[in-house]
Structures are given as structure tokens and as C-alpha cells.
Design an enzyme around this catalytic site. Structure first.
Site, mmCIF file in Angstrom:
data_model
loop_
_atom_site.group_PDB
_atom_site.id
_atom_site.type_symbol
_atom_site.label_atom_id
_atom_site.label_comp_id
_atom_site.label_asym_id
_atom_site.label_seq_id
_atom_site.Cartn_x
_atom_site.Cartn_y
_atom_site.Cartn_z
ATOM 1 N N GLY A 199 35.352 33.451 37.526
ATOM 2 C CA GLY A 199 35.232 34.067 36.209
ATOM 3 C C GLY A 199 34.362 35.303 36.217
ATOM 4 O O GLY A 199 34.115 35.925 37.252
ATOM 5 N N LEU A 225 43.180 31.265 36.702
ATOM 6 C CA LEU A 225 42.199 32.311 36.998
ATOM 7 C C LEU A 225 41.410 32.007 38.272
ATOM 8 O O LEU A 225 40.878 30.912 38.434
ATOM 9 C CB LEU A 225 41.225 32.439 35.821
ATOM 10 C CG LEU A 225 40.306 33.651 35.793
ATOM 11 C CD1 LEU A 225 41.089 34.954 35.833
ATOM 12 C CD2 LEU A 225 39.392 33.600 34.583
ATOM 13 N N ASP A 226 41.405 32.952 39.207
ATOM 14 C CA ASP A 226 40.629 32.852 40.450
ATOM 15 C C ASP A 226 41.017 31.657 41.310
ATOM 16 O O ASP A 226 40.253 31.223 42.169
ATOM 17 C CB ASP A 226 39.129 32.791 40.147
ATOM 18 C CG ASP A 226 38.669 33.973 39.315
ATOM 19 O OD1 ASP A 226 37.758 33.815 38.501
ATOM 20 O OD2 ASP A 226 39.275 35.052 39.474
ATOM 21 N N GLU A 227 42.229 31.125 41.107
ATOM 22 C CA GLU A 227 42.673 29.948 41.869
ATOM 23 C C GLU A 227 43.803 30.293 42.839
ATOM 24 O O GLU A 227 44.321 29.428 43.529
ATOM 25 C CB GLU A 227 43.166 28.869 40.889
ATOM 26 C CG GLU A 227 42.052 28.202 40.088
ATOM 27 C CD GLU A 227 41.272 27.215 40.929
ATOM 28 O OE1 GLU A 227 40.150 26.849 40.531
ATOM 29 O OE2 GLU A 227 41.758 26.862 42.026
#
Ligand SMILES: Nc1nc2c(c(=O)[nH]1)N[C@@H](CN(C=O)c1ccc(C(=O)N[C@@H](CCC(=O)O)C(=O)O)cc1)CN2
Length: 283
Positions: A199, A225-227
Site C-alpha cells: 500500500g 493491490l501489491d499481490e
């Protein structure tokens, strides 16, 4: 002679490498680099092959290989190693990664043609001047205008026939639809060593936590998100004396090199997606 890069994946079984090599040899090709990986956990086989072949042998190779691929249930791609990839860059206010990528393209380090730059802020916010000469599309966005803004992004991707979109510190979360549209061809740089500090504001939180290493992660973008599947990561030691501003400064260097390395690996067809992960045939 022309040089081609073949990448493939399929359910693992015996004889794949022999058959692939035979198709190349049968059509006068010469293998110059080969790598493969058998994922025991997913039962999937991955392979990257670079070979030289006469132009006149290419058609016959492709026809013969399509038959082989069908028998093994392969997903495969054949790319002309010399053809530059059409790359679209996206940025917000922080342009250190954008400037670094443009410099590497200008130096000929990246086998890519930059087909445009999209920013959600006016180009005047950029410190670099390396973007001069490229089409800069200023597409502001708010929570209420995201759908229209993303429709414009999509139009530019289609009009420029972009094959790769790089989020070079583009600080807006892409919608599920946009992630689907760009699946496997959108690379982000996250300014932390994932899965830590996902994040926004990772450096402030790293300072609060008192970490001794900071890092950056480049990954394919997914709706989570960010995965997304990680392509490349790196770290650097920091100390108790580093302020959040010091961490941001040290982070810029890590982000630049991590994103450049990830983009370079992708452009050289060295990254294959393996579910939520990647197989990287590095050099
Ligand atoms: N669908 C995805 N979109 C994006 C990803 C991703 O992994 N999946 N990565 C980001 C980049 N990023 C971290 O690396 C990131 C960017 C932005 C935010 C965020 O919370 N943004 C706020 C707005 C912030 C602002 O306006 O300054 C938001 O979008 O509401 C978190 C992480 C790029 N997109």
C-alpha cells in the site's frame, strides 16, 4: 539468419525438451541458449529457448512446432529477438524511475520503443527532461472520474499497440477491468520489499517499525493491490539514524534498479507467470 525466442509452459511429462529441440534442428535451427524448469508443486513445465534459424526455415518450424505444442497442451510464444517491444510508461509525481527507464532506452540498453507516457499530473511536475520528444498524455483522475480516465488509458494502449505498460511510480490503483485488459503485460514498481509494507507510504511505516533493511519489488499488476507475481526484488541496509526522508532517498536508487531489471527481464522473454508466482530464466 534470424534469432527467435521461444517460451512455453505445459503439464510436465517426459520427452518435452527432446521434441522441442528436434523441431528446431529439423528446420535448420541452432539453439544458442536454453533453460527449463519443472515445477513439482504445480506439475507444470516451463522452458525458454533462443535459437538462430534461416528466415526461409521459420515458417516450416512454426507449423511443425504448432503440432508439437498441441500434443503437449502447451501455451507458447515465439518472439523475434531483434524486434523492439512497444512500451507505454505511466507516472505520477515521482519521476526517478521514469527518467531512469528513458535514459536506458536512449542508451539502447532496453530492446523497447517508448510509444507514449501517461501521467495523472501535468508534465511540468516532472524533474527529468528525458521525456521530451515522447507523447505525454496528461490524464488527471479522481475517484469519480476513474472510469472515464481508464477508458482514455485503454484507448491509448490500443492506438499505440502497446505490448507492455510500465507503472513507473504511477500512484493510482487500477480497476479490475483494467488489470484484466493488461494481464501479463503491466509491470509495477512497489517501494517496499513485499510482502512487507503493502500500500501507500511504506517508508514512513518502515521508519516507524525500525527496520534495518529496506527494499523494492517489481511485479506484474493484478486486481489485488501489491499481490501480483513478483519479477525482481532488492534490498539495502539502513540504520536507526536514517530519517523517513533518508529512507525515501535510498529507496529511489533501489526502485530504479529493481524496475529496470524487471523490465529488462520481461523484454528478453525471461519471465513466465506460474500462477501467483513467476519463473525467471535470468542471465
Ligand atoms: N490494481 C492495481 N493497481 C496498482 C497496483 C497494483 O498492484 N494493483 N500497484 C500500484 C502502485 N502502488 C504501489 O506500488 C500503489 C499506488 C497507489 C496506492 C493508493 O492507495 N492510491 C490511492 C490514491 C493516492 C493518490 O491519489 O495519491 C488510490 O488509488 O486511491 C497504493 C499503492 C499502482 N496501481
Amino acid at each position: 539468419m534470424t534469432s527467435r525466442i521461444l517460451t512455453l509452459s505445459c503439464p510436465n511429462t517426459a520427452g518435452i525438451v527432446a521434441e522441442v529441440a528436434a523441431r528446431v534442428a529439423d528446420n535448420g535451427g541452432n539453439i544458442t541458449e536454453a533453460a527449463q524448469f519443472d515445477d513439482q508443486f504445480s506439475g507444470t513445465f516451463f522452458m525458454r529457448l533462443r535459437f538462430d534459424i534461416a528466415e526461409e526455415g521459420l515458417g516450416a518450424f512454426t507449423t511443425a512446432f504448432a503440432e508439437t505444442a498441441g500434443r503437449f497442451g502447451m501455451e507458447w510464444r515465439l518472439k523475434d529477438a531483434a524486434r523492439p517491444t512497444r512500451m507505454l510508461l505511466m507516472v505520477s509525481k515521482f519521476d526517478h524511475c521514469l527518467g531512469d527507464l528513458l535514459y536506458r532506452v536512449k542508451l539502447g540498453e532496453m530492446n523497447a520503443d517508448v510509444v507514449g507516457i501517461i501521467g495523472n499530473h501535468p508534465e511540468e511536475v516532472l524533474h527529468t527532461s528525458l521525456h521530451k520528444g515522447f507523447d505525454y498524455h496528461h490524464l488527471p483522475v479522481t475517484k469519480d472520474t476513474k472510469a472515464q480516465q481508464e477508458a482514455e488509458v485503454r484507448r491509448i494502449v490500443e492506438e499505440t499497440d502497446a505490448e507492455l505498460v510500465v507503472l513507473a511510480r504511477y500512484m493510482q490503483v487500477l480497476s479490475d477491468e483494467m488489470c484484466q485488459f493488461l494481464a501479463g503485460r503491466c509491470i509495477n514498481i512497489h517501494h517496499s520489499f513485499l510482502p512487507g509494507f503493502k500500500g501507500a507510504r511504506p517508508y514512513d511505516r518502515a521508519h516507524e517499525r525500525g527496520v534495518k533493511m529496506i527494499g523494492a519489488t517489481s511485479h506484474y499488476v493484478t486486481a489485488d493491490l501489491d499481490e501480483g507475481p513478483i519479477i525482481y526484488q532488492d534490498v539495502e541496509a539502513v540504520s536507526h539514524a536514517d530519517t523517513p526522508a533518508d529512507l525515501i532517498g535510498k529507496g529511489r536508487d533501489i526502485e530504479r534498479r529493481v524496475l529496470a531489471r524487471a523490465v529488462h527481464l520481461h523484454l528478453d522473454q525471461r519471465v513466465l507467470v506460474n500462477g501467483r508466482k513467476t519463473v525467471v530464466f535470468g542471465k
